[in-house]
Motif scaffolding. Structure first.
Motif, short mmCIF file in Angstrom:
data_model
loop_
_atom_site.label_atom_id
_atom_site.label_comp_id
_atom_site.label_asym_id
_atom_site.label_seq_id
_atom_site.Cartn_x
_atom_site.Cartn_y
_atom_site.Cartn_z
N GLU A 181 0.83 -1.20 0.00
CA GLU A 181 0.00 0.00 0.00
C GLU A 181 0.87 1.26 0.00
O GLU A 181 0.53 2.26 -0.64
CB GLU A 181 -0.93 -0.01 1.21
N ALA A 182 1.98 1.19 0.71
CA ALA A 182 2.89 2.34 0.77
C ALA A 182 3.43 2.66 -0.62
O ALA A 182 3.52 3.83 -1.02
CB ALA A 182 4.03 2.05 1.73
N ALA A 183 3.80 1.64 -1.37
CA ALA A 183 4.30 1.86 -2.73
C ALA A 183 3.22 2.48 -3.61
O ALA A 183 3.48 3.38 -4.40
CB ALA A 183 4.79 0.54 -3.33
N ARG A 184 1.99 1.97 -3.47
CA ARG A 184 0.89 2.50 -4.29
C ARG A 184 0.61 3.95 -3.95
O ARG A 184 0.40 4.79 -4.84
CB ARG A 184 -0.37 1.65 -4.06
N LEU A 185 0.62 4.29 -2.66
CA LEU A 185 0.37 5.67 -2.24
C LEU A 185 1.50 6.59 -2.67
O LEU A 185 1.26 7.75 -3.05
CB LEU A 185 0.21 5.71 -0.71
N ALA A 186 2.73 6.09 -2.63
CA ALA A 186 3.87 6.91 -3.06
C ALA A 186 3.73 7.28 -4.53
O ALA A 186 3.97 8.42 -4.92
CB ALA A 186 5.18 6.16 -2.81
N VAL A 187 3.34 6.31 -5.34
CA VAL A 187 3.14 6.56 -6.76
C VAL A 187 2.01 7.55 -6.98
O VAL A 187 2.11 8.48 -7.79
CB VAL A 187 2.86 5.23 -7.51
N ARG A 188 0.94 7.38 -6.24
CA ARG A 188 -0.21 8.28 -6.40
C ARG A 188 0.15 9.71 -6.03
O ARG A 188 -0.20 10.66 -6.74
CB ARG A 188 -1.37 7.81 -5.50
N ASP A 189 0.88 9.88 -4.94
CA ASP A 189 1.24 11.22 -4.49
C ASP A 189 2.32 11.86 -5.36
O ASP A 189 2.42 13.09 -5.41
CB ASP A 189 1.71 11.17 -3.02
N PHE A 190 3.13 11.03 -6.01
CA PHE A 190 4.23 11.55 -6.81
C PHE A 190 3.73 12.24 -8.08
O PHE A 190 4.35 13.17 -8.57
CB PHE A 190 5.18 10.41 -7.17
N GLY A 191 2.62 11.77 -8.59
CA GLY A 191 2.07 12.34 -9.83
C GLY A 191 2.01 11.31 -10.94
O GLY A 191 2.82 10.38 -10.98
#
Length: 218
Positions: A55-65
């Motif tokens: 989930e952390a990886a998915r959220l990082a990608v989402r927040d990165f743009g």
């Protein structure tokens, strides 16, 4: 039946961005590595705060743009890098055009052509030097002109065409002249220079085609 392992969101995101961008391999690799490090750093911070790793990886990608959001700025940076690469290539190769002028200047049949080649070489060298300055140390103080990569691409195209013409003309001149060995050698140098410059120029034009128009400063 084997079950495919779930894809890493970070690597998948970086791979999609990589497929979208064009630029010098070293500059592109460095840019993507910075993106990957930023995503991994964000994901690690989320994991430390208690978020599950996937989930952390998915959220990082989402927040990165998204790729669509990141690509324009990244491509502009790579276009500047490619313009610098092309300018550097011109700086190293246009002396061969001047050498062709020097070798052909004694042949009355080719003096006018050689003079034009020398003028093109001089202008290309001056622009290349200005480009390296404008995108190097001066870029810290002044904005890079937004049409500079396009200018470099087309001046490089002109210089590349001049090298091709020089190679062909000097080959013909070598057949007719008594100092054929020198002219033939100049023709080979011009052909080799054309091959090197043409490759860089094509890459520069492709990058310019992908890079978004940048607003004029001021």
């Amino acid at each position: 039946m084997s079950v495919a392992a779930p894809r890493d969101p970070v690597e998948e995101h970086v791979a999609r961005l990589s497929a979208t961008l064009l630029g010098p391999p070293r500059a592109k690799s460095r840019l993507l590595e910075e993106m990957r490090d930023g995503l991994l750093g964000t994901a690690e911070a989320l994991v430390e705060s208690g978020v599950p790793e996937a989930e952390a990886a998915r959220l990082a990608v989402r927040d990165f743009g998204t790729v669509e959001e990141l690509a324009p700025a990244c491509q502009h940076e790579l276009t500047i890098a490619q313009a610098r690469h092309t300018a550097r290539t011109l700086t190293l190769t246009v002396p061969f055009l001047l050498a062709c002028w020097y070798l052909a200047r004694g042949d009355l049949l080719w003096q006018q052509l050689a003079a034009h080649l020398a003028l093109i070489a001089t202008l290309a060298a001056l622009l290349a030097a200005a480009t390296l300055a404008a995108t190097g140390a001066l870029a810290r103080r002044l904005p890079t002109p937004h049409r500079l990569p396009l200018t470099v691409a087309w001046v490089g195209t002109t210089a590349s065409a001049a090298m091709a013409v020089a190679a062909l003309s000097l080959t013909v001149a070598a057949v007719l002249a008594t100092n054929w060995l020198l002219l033939a050698a100049a023709g080979v140098l011009a052909a080799a220079s054309h091959a090197v410059v043409a490759t860089s120029v094509r890459a520069c034009r492709r990058c310019v085609g992908l890079s978004p128009a940048q607003p004029a400063a001021g």
